[in-house]
Design a protein around this motif. Structure first.
Motif, PDB file in Angstrom:
ATOM      1  N   ALA A 140       0.839  -1.209   0.000  1.00 54.08           N
ATOM      2  CA  ALA A 140       0.000   0.000   0.000  1.00 54.08           C
ATOM      3  C   ALA A 140       0.868   1.252   0.000  1.00 54.08           C
ATOM      4  CB  ALA A 140      -0.922  -0.004   1.222  1.00 54.08           C
ATOM      5  N   ALA A 141       1.945   1.225   0.772  1.00 51.52           N
ATOM      6  CA  ALA A 141       2.844   2.382   0.822  1.00 51.52           C
ATOM      7  C   ALA A 141       3.519   2.583  -0.531  1.00 51.52           C
ATOM      8  CB  ALA A 141       3.887   2.179   1.921  1.00 51.52           C
ATOM      9  N   ARG A 142       3.895   1.483  -1.152  1.00 54.09           N
ATOM     10  CA  ARG A 142       4.545   1.572  -2.470  1.00 54.09           C
ATOM     11  C   ARG A 142       3.586   2.165  -3.482  1.00 54.09           C
ATOM     12  NH1 ARG A 142       6.685  -3.151  -2.361  1.00 54.09           N
ATOM     13  NH2 ARG A 142       4.898  -4.241  -3.187  1.00 54.09           N
ATOM     14  N   GLU A 143       2.326   1.726  -3.467  1.00 56.95           N
ATOM     15  CA  GLU A 143       1.324   2.264  -4.401  1.00 56.95           C
ATOM     16  C   GLU A 143       1.087   3.750  -4.159  1.00 56.95           C
ATOM     17  OE1 GLU A 143       1.297  -0.681  -6.709  1.00 56.95           O
ATOM     18  OE2 GLU A 143      -0.212   0.874  -7.086  1.00 56.95           O
ATOM     19  N   ALA A 144       1.087   4.145  -2.900  1.00 56.89           N
ATOM     20  CA  ALA A 144       0.862   5.553  -2.566  1.00 56.89           C
ATOM     21  C   ALA A 144       1.991   6.419  -3.120  1.00 56.89           C
ATOM     22  CB  ALA A 144       0.753   5.725  -1.050  1.00 56.89           C
ATOM     23  N   ILE A 145       3.213   5.903  -3.009  1.00 58.51           N
ATOM     24  CA  ILE A 145       4.356   6.666  -3.519  1.00 58.51           C
ATOM     25  C   ILE A 145       4.286   6.769  -5.039  1.00 58.51           C
ATOM     26  CG2 ILE A 145       6.863   6.608  -3.831  1.00 58.51           C
ATOM     27  CD1 ILE A 145       7.025   5.442  -0.994  1.00 58.51           C
ATOM     28  N   LEU A 146       3.968   5.658  -5.692  1.00 58.99           N
ATOM     29  CA  LEU A 146       3.870   5.676  -7.154  1.00 58.99           C
ATOM     30  C   LEU A 146       2.787   6.650  -7.602  1.00 58.99           C
ATOM     31  CD1 LEU A 146       4.234   1.857  -7.953  1.00 58.99           C
ATOM     32  CD2 LEU A 146       5.938   3.654  -8.289  1.00 58.99           C
ATOM     33  N   ASP A 147       1.663   6.669  -6.896  1.00 54.82           N
ATOM     34  CA  ASP A 147       0.580   7.593  -7.252  1.00 54.82           C
ATOM     35  C   ASP A 147       1.034   9.045  -7.093  1.00 54.82           C
ATOM     36  OD1 ASP A 147      -2.171   5.558  -5.950  1.00 54.82           O
ATOM     37  OD2 ASP A 147      -1.119   5.581  -7.878  1.00 54.82           O
ATOM     38  N   ARG A 148       1.768   9.289  -5.980  1.00 59.01           N
ATOM     39  CA  ARG A 148       2.223  10.664  -5.725  1.00 59.01           C
ATOM     40  C   ARG A 148       3.203  11.115  -6.790  1.00 59.01           C
ATOM     41  NH1 ARG A 148       4.438  10.183  -0.706  1.00 59.01           N
ATOM     42  NH2 ARG A 148       6.578  10.548  -1.314  1.00 59.01           N
ATOM     43  N   LEU A 149       4.033  10.184  -7.239  1.00 64.31           N
ATOM     44  CA  LEU A 149       5.018  10.521  -8.269  1.00 64.31           C
ATOM     45  C   LEU A 149       4.415  10.506  -9.672  1.00 64.31           C
ATOM     46  CD1 LEU A 149       8.088   8.472  -6.969  1.00 64.31           C
ATOM     47  CD2 LEU A 149       7.726  10.956  -6.805  1.00 64.31           C
ATOM     48  N   GLY A 150       3.273   9.860  -9.795  1.00 64.69           N
ATOM     49  CA  GLY A 150       2.618   9.797 -11.097  1.00 64.69           C
ATOM     50  C   GLY A 150       3.334   8.878 -12.072  1.00 64.69           C
ATOM     51  N   ILE A 151       3.935   7.800 -11.532  1.00 62.76           N
ATOM     52  CA  ILE A 151       4.619   6.855 -12.404  1.00 62.76           C
ATOM     53  C   ILE A 151       4.118   5.446 -12.113  1.00 62.76           C
ATOM     54  CG2 ILE A 151       6.700   8.281 -12.582  1.00 62.76           C
ATOM     55  CD1 ILE A 151       8.028   6.451 -10.524  1.00 62.76           C
ATOM     56  N   THR A 152       4.400   4.533 -13.036  1.00 66.23           N
ATOM     57  CA  THR A 152       4.015   3.130 -12.845  1.00 66.23           C
ATOM     58  C   THR A 152       5.161   2.372 -12.165  1.00 66.23           C
ATOM     59  OG1 THR A 152       4.934   2.418 -14.957  1.00 66.23           O
ATOM     60  CG2 THR A 152       2.662   3.233 -14.984  1.00 66.23           C
ATOM     61  N   ALA A 153       4.849   1.168 -11.731  1.00 65.51           N
ATOM     62  CA  ALA A 153       5.877   0.339 -11.102  1.00 65.51           C
ATOM     63  C   ALA A 153       7.006   0.022 -12.086  1.00 65.51           C
ATOM     64  CB  ALA A 153       5.242  -0.963 -10.591  1.00 65.51           C
ATOM     65  N   GLU A 154       6.647  -0.185 -13.367  1.00 67.24           N
ATOM     66  CA  GLU A 154       7.675  -0.473 -14.367  1.00 67.24           C
ATOM     67  C   GLU A 154       8.596   0.726 -14.557  1.00 67.24           C
ATOM     68  OE1 GLU A 154       4.452  -3.206 -14.605  1.00 67.24           O
ATOM     69  OE2 GLU A 154       4.408  -1.024 -14.770  1.00 67.24           O
ATOM     70  N   GLU A 155       7.997   1.933 -14.551  1.00 68.53           N
ATOM     71  CA  GLU A 155       8.814   3.144 -14.700  1.00 68.53           C
ATOM     72  C   GLU A 155       9.725   3.321 -13.498  1.00 68.53           C
ATOM     73  OE1 GLU A 155       5.502   5.781 -15.260  1.00 68.53           O
ATOM     74  OE2 GLU A 155       5.756   5.865 -17.440  1.00 68.53           O
ATOM     75  N   ALA A 156       9.212   3.012 -12.316  1.00 68.11           N
ATOM     76  CA  ALA A 156      10.045   3.110 -11.114  1.00 68.11           C
ATOM     77  C   ALA A 156      11.207   2.135 -11.198  1.00 68.11           C
ATOM     78  CB  ALA A 156       9.193   2.813  -9.873  1.00 68.11           C
ATOM     79  N   ALA A 157      10.953   0.938 -11.691  1.00 68.39           N
ATOM     80  CA  ALA A 157      12.023  -0.060 -11.818  1.00 68.39           C
ATOM     81  C   ALA A 157      13.094   0.434 -12.796  1.00 68.39           C
ATOM     82  CB  ALA A 157      11.440  -1.381 -12.297  1.00 68.39           C
ATOM     83  N   LEU A 158      12.665   1.083 -13.863  1.00 70.73           N
ATOM     84  CA  LEU A 158      13.633   1.634 -14.816  1.00 70.73           C
ATOM     85  C   LEU A 158      14.499   2.697 -14.159  1.00 70.73           C
ATOM     86  CD1 LEU A 158      11.561   1.999 -18.125  1.00 70.73           C
ATOM     87  CD2 LEU A 158      13.577   0.566 -17.766  1.00 70.73           C
TER      88      LEU A 158
END
Lengths: 168, 78
Positions: B57-75
Protein backbone atom coordinates in the motif's frame (compact mmCIF):
# COMPACT_ATOMS: atom_id res chain seq x y z
CA UNK A 1 29.08 -35.71 -4.25
CA UNK A 2 32.80 -35.26 -3.57
CA UNK A 3 34.73 -38.35 -2.47
CA UNK A 4 35.10 -36.84 0.99
CA UNK A 5 31.31 -37.09 1.47
CA UNK A 6 29.94 -40.31 2.94
CA UNK A 7 26.24 -41.05 2.84
CA UNK A 8 25.14 -41.91 6.36
CA UNK A 9 21.43 -42.31 5.58
CA UNK A 10 19.06 -41.39 2.78
CA UNK A 11 15.31 -41.85 2.71
CA UNK A 12 12.21 -40.77 0.84
CA UNK A 13 8.98 -40.71 2.83
CA UNK A 14 6.22 -43.00 1.68
CA UNK A 15 3.74 -41.26 3.98
CA UNK A 16 3.51 -37.85 5.59
CA UNK A 17 5.20 -37.37 8.94
CA UNK A 18 5.06 -34.81 11.74
CA UNK A 19 8.88 -34.71 11.81
CA UNK A 20 11.98 -36.49 10.58
CA UNK A 21 14.89 -37.32 12.90
CA UNK A 22 18.40 -38.59 12.27
CA UNK A 23 19.45 -40.25 15.56
CA UNK A 24 22.62 -42.01 16.72
CA UNK A 25 24.69 -39.95 14.30
CA UNK A 26 28.28 -41.26 14.39
CA UNK A 27 30.95 -38.84 15.58
CA UNK A 28 33.57 -40.03 13.12
CA UNK A 29 33.35 -37.19 10.59
CA UNK A 30 34.44 -33.58 10.78
CA UNK A 31 31.26 -31.97 9.42
CA UNK A 32 27.71 -32.91 8.44
CA UNK A 33 25.47 -31.85 5.62
CA UNK A 34 21.79 -32.61 5.20
CA UNK A 35 20.20 -32.25 1.78
CA UNK A 36 16.42 -32.30 1.62
CA UNK A 37 13.74 -32.10 -1.00
CA UNK A 38 10.74 -31.21 1.06
CA UNK A 39 7.10 -30.21 0.88
CA UNK A 40 4.56 -29.63 3.62
CA UNK A 41 0.93 -30.57 4.10
CA UNK A 42 -0.18 -27.09 5.15
CA UNK A 43 -2.40 -25.08 2.84
CA UNK A 44 0.37 -22.53 2.29
CA UNK A 45 4.06 -22.00 2.97
CA UNK A 46 5.35 -23.52 6.18
CA UNK A 47 8.42 -23.09 8.36
CA UNK A 48 11.03 -25.81 8.77
CA UNK A 49 12.47 -25.95 12.26
CA UNK A 50 15.84 -27.59 12.92
CA UNK A 51 16.47 -29.03 16.37
CA UNK A 52 19.77 -30.48 17.54
CA UNK A 53 19.80 -33.22 20.20
CA UNK A 54 16.10 -32.57 20.94
CA UNK A 55 17.15 -29.26 22.51
CA UNK A 56 14.57 -26.59 21.63
CA UNK A 57 15.89 -23.97 24.03
CA UNK A 58 19.28 -22.96 22.66
CA UNK A 59 18.73 -22.11 19.01
CA UNK A 60 18.46 -18.91 17.00
CA UNK A 61 18.33 -17.94 13.34
CA UNK A 62 19.33 -14.85 11.44
CA UNK A 63 17.95 -15.07 7.92
CA UNK A 64 17.76 -13.27 4.64
CA UNK A 65 14.69 -14.20 2.57
CA UNK A 66 13.49 -12.96 -0.77
CA UNK A 67 10.63 -13.78 -3.11
CA UNK A 68 11.57 -11.73 -6.13
CA UNK A 69 9.77 -8.60 -5.05
CA UNK A 70 10.19 -8.38 -1.28
CA UNK A 71 13.31 -9.04 0.75
CA UNK A 72 13.23 -9.69 4.48
CA UNK A 73 15.99 -10.01 6.98
CA UNK A 74 15.30 -10.82 10.56
CA UNK A 75 16.00 -13.12 13.41
CA UNK A 76 13.64 -15.80 14.64
CA UNK A 77 14.23 -15.39 18.35
CA UNK A 78 14.77 -18.65 20.14
CA UNK A 79 14.13 -21.11 17.32
CA UNK A 80 16.11 -22.33 14.37
CA UNK A 81 13.49 -22.03 11.67
CA UNK A 82 13.23 -21.08 8.02
CA UNK A 83 10.09 -20.15 6.03
CA UNK A 84 10.21 -21.76 2.60
CA UNK A 85 8.35 -25.11 2.49
CA UNK A 86 5.69 -25.18 -0.24
CA UNK A 87 2.34 -26.60 0.77
CA UNK A 88 -0.87 -27.77 -0.84
CA UNK A 89 -1.66 -24.20 -1.95
CA UNK A 90 1.47 -24.09 -4.08
CA UNK A 91 2.02 -25.90 -7.39
CA UNK A 92 1.40 -29.62 -6.96
CA UNK A 93 4.31 -32.07 -6.94
CA UNK A 94 6.75 -29.23 -6.38
CA UNK A 95 9.22 -29.52 -3.52
CA UNK A 96 11.48 -27.01 -1.83
CA UNK A 97 15.17 -27.71 -1.38
CA UNK A 98 17.24 -27.17 1.73
CA UNK A 99 20.90 -27.72 2.52
CA UNK A 100 21.99 -27.63 6.15
CA UNK A 101 25.73 -27.56 6.79
CA UNK A 102 27.01 -28.23 10.30
CA UNK A 103 30.77 -27.91 10.72
CA UNK A 104 32.56 -29.46 13.69
CA UNK A 105 29.37 -31.20 14.83
CA UNK A 106 31.19 -33.78 16.97
CA UNK A 107 32.88 -31.25 19.22
CA UNK A 108 31.80 -31.44 22.85
CA UNK A 109 33.27 -28.08 23.80
CA UNK A 110 32.08 -25.66 21.11
CA UNK A 111 28.74 -24.18 20.18
CA UNK A 112 27.27 -25.42 16.92
CA UNK A 113 26.89 -23.10 13.96
CA UNK A 114 24.88 -24.04 10.91
CA UNK A 115 24.53 -22.48 7.52
CA UNK A 116 21.29 -23.05 5.68
CA UNK A 117 20.45 -22.41 2.07
CA UNK A 118 16.90 -23.14 0.97
CA UNK A 119 14.64 -22.49 -1.95
CA UNK A 120 10.89 -22.70 -1.79
CA UNK A 121 9.99 -23.82 -5.26
CA UNK A 122 6.52 -23.11 -6.60
CA UNK A 123 6.80 -23.06 -10.40
CA UNK A 124 4.60 -19.97 -10.21
CA UNK A 125 4.85 -16.27 -9.41
CA UNK A 126 5.71 -16.73 -5.75
CA UNK A 127 8.71 -18.65 -4.50
CA UNK A 128 11.35 -18.06 -1.88
CA UNK A 129 15.08 -18.15 -1.43
CA UNK A 130 16.47 -18.24 2.08
CA UNK A 131 19.99 -17.92 3.41
CA UNK A 132 20.34 -18.33 7.16
CA UNK A 133 22.98 -18.35 9.85
CA UNK A 134 21.80 -20.63 12.64
CA UNK A 135 23.32 -20.95 16.06
CA UNK A 136 22.88 -23.65 18.68
CA UNK A 137 24.54 -22.48 21.87
CA UNK A 138 24.78 -25.82 23.68
CA UNK A 139 28.18 -27.48 23.30
CA UNK A 140 27.26 -31.17 23.32
CA UNK A 141 28.29 -33.19 20.29
CA UNK A 142 25.46 -33.49 17.80
CA UNK A 143 24.04 -36.98 17.75
CA UNK A 144 20.48 -36.18 16.70
CA UNK A 145 18.95 -33.75 14.21
CA UNK A 146 15.19 -33.27 13.87
CA UNK A 147 13.43 -31.44 11.06
CA UNK A 148 9.90 -30.32 11.93
CA UNK A 149 7.38 -28.18 10.08
CA UNK A 150 6.01 -25.53 12.39
CA UNK A 151 2.38 -25.58 11.24
CA UNK A 152 1.57 -28.96 9.68
CA UNK A 153 3.45 -32.09 8.53
CA UNK A 154 6.03 -33.20 6.00
CA UNK A 155 4.43 -34.49 2.82
CA UNK A 156 5.00 -37.92 1.36
CA UNK A 157 7.66 -37.87 -1.33
CA UNK A 158 9.95 -35.60 0.69
CA UNK A 159 13.51 -36.94 0.85
CA UNK A 160 16.32 -36.56 3.35
CA UNK A 161 20.01 -37.34 2.90
CA UNK A 162 22.57 -37.04 5.69
CA UNK A 163 26.23 -36.97 4.63
CA UNK A 164 29.31 -37.05 6.81
CA UNK A 165 32.27 -35.04 5.54
CA UNK A 166 35.74 -36.41 6.18
CA UNK A 167 38.42 -34.09 7.46
CA UNK A 168 40.65 -34.65 4.39
CA UNK B 1 0.26 -37.11 8.62
CA UNK B 2 -3.19 -35.62 8.17
CA UNK B 3 -5.01 -36.55 11.33
CA UNK B 4 -8.50 -37.90 11.35
CA UNK B 5 -10.35 -39.36 14.27
CA UNK B 6 -9.06 -42.78 13.20
CA UNK B 7 -5.44 -41.77 12.46
CA UNK B 8 -2.52 -41.09 14.74
CA UNK B 9 0.13 -38.39 14.18
CA UNK B 10 3.48 -40.06 13.61
CA UNK B 11 7.12 -39.08 13.31
CA UNK B 12 9.97 -40.83 11.50
CA UNK B 13 13.16 -41.57 13.41
CA UNK B 14 16.11 -43.18 11.66
CA UNK B 15 18.90 -44.80 13.67
CA UNK B 16 22.05 -43.88 11.76
CA UNK B 17 24.05 -46.66 13.42
CA UNK B 18 21.75 -49.34 12.00
CA UNK B 19 20.06 -47.53 9.12
CA UNK B 20 16.68 -48.62 10.43
CA UNK B 21 13.78 -46.14 10.20
CA UNK B 22 10.89 -46.27 12.62
CA UNK B 23 7.47 -44.67 12.37
CA UNK B 24 6.53 -43.67 15.92
CA UNK B 25 3.24 -42.20 17.20
CA UNK B 26 3.59 -38.79 18.83
CA UNK B 27 3.11 -38.62 22.58
CA UNK B 28 0.47 -36.37 24.09
CA UNK B 29 3.19 -33.96 25.16
CA UNK B 30 4.60 -33.83 21.66
CA UNK B 31 1.16 -33.17 20.22
CA UNK B 32 0.59 -30.35 22.73
CA UNK B 33 3.97 -28.80 21.88
CA UNK B 34 3.19 -29.13 18.20
CA UNK B 35 -0.08 -27.24 18.65
CA UNK B 36 1.66 -24.50 20.65
CA UNK B 37 4.35 -24.10 17.98
CA UNK B 38 1.72 -24.01 15.28
CA UNK B 39 -0.22 -21.23 17.04
CA UNK B 40 2.93 -19.13 17.43
CA UNK B 41 3.96 -19.52 13.80
CA UNK B 42 0.46 -18.75 12.53
CA UNK B 43 0.54 -15.49 14.46
CA UNK B 44 3.92 -14.71 12.97
CA UNK B 45 2.66 -15.56 9.48
CA UNK B 46 -0.36 -13.29 9.90
CA UNK B 47 1.90 -10.45 11.01
CA UNK B 48 4.13 -11.02 8.01
CA UNK B 49 1.15 -10.89 5.66
CA UNK B 50 -0.06 -7.65 7.24
CA UNK B 51 3.38 -6.12 6.90
CA UNK B 52 3.52 -7.14 3.24
CA UNK B 53 0.12 -5.54 2.62
CA UNK B 54 1.23 -2.34 4.34
CA UNK B 55 4.41 -2.21 2.25
CA UNK B 56 2.43 -2.77 -0.94
CA UNK B 57 0.00 0.00 0.00
CA UNK B 58 2.84 2.38 0.82
CA UNK B 59 4.54 1.57 -2.47
CA UNK B 60 1.32 2.26 -4.40
CA UNK B 61 0.86 5.55 -2.57
CA UNK B 62 4.36 6.67 -3.52
CA UNK B 63 3.87 5.68 -7.15
CA UNK B 64 0.58 7.59 -7.25
CA UNK B 65 2.22 10.66 -5.73
CA UNK B 66 5.02 10.52 -8.27
CA UNK B 67 2.62 9.80 -11.10
CA UNK B 68 4.62 6.85 -12.40
CA UNK B 69 4.01 3.13 -12.85
CA UNK B 70 5.88 0.34 -11.10
CA UNK B 71 7.68 -0.47 -14.37
CA UNK B 72 8.81 3.14 -14.70
CA UNK B 73 10.04 3.11 -11.11
CA UNK B 74 12.02 -0.06 -11.82
CA UNK B 75 13.63 1.63 -14.82
CA UNK B 76 14.60 4.63 -12.69
CA UNK B 77 16.10 2.42 -10.03
CA UNK B 78 18.11 0.58 -12.62
Amino acid sequence: MPSTYSLIKGETLASSAASYTFSAIPGTFSDLIIRTSIRGTWSSWDFLTITLNADTANGSTIYLRGNGSVTNSNDSGDAITQYFMPGTGQTSNTFGSCDIYIPNYASSSQVKQMSVFATGENAATESYIVAAADLHTATAAVTGITLTPAIASIAAGSSFYLYGIKSS
Amino acid sequence: MAKTSAEVLTKVVVDCSTGISEVIPLTEEEIAQREADKAARLIEQAQREEEAKARAAAREAILDRLGITAEEAALLLG
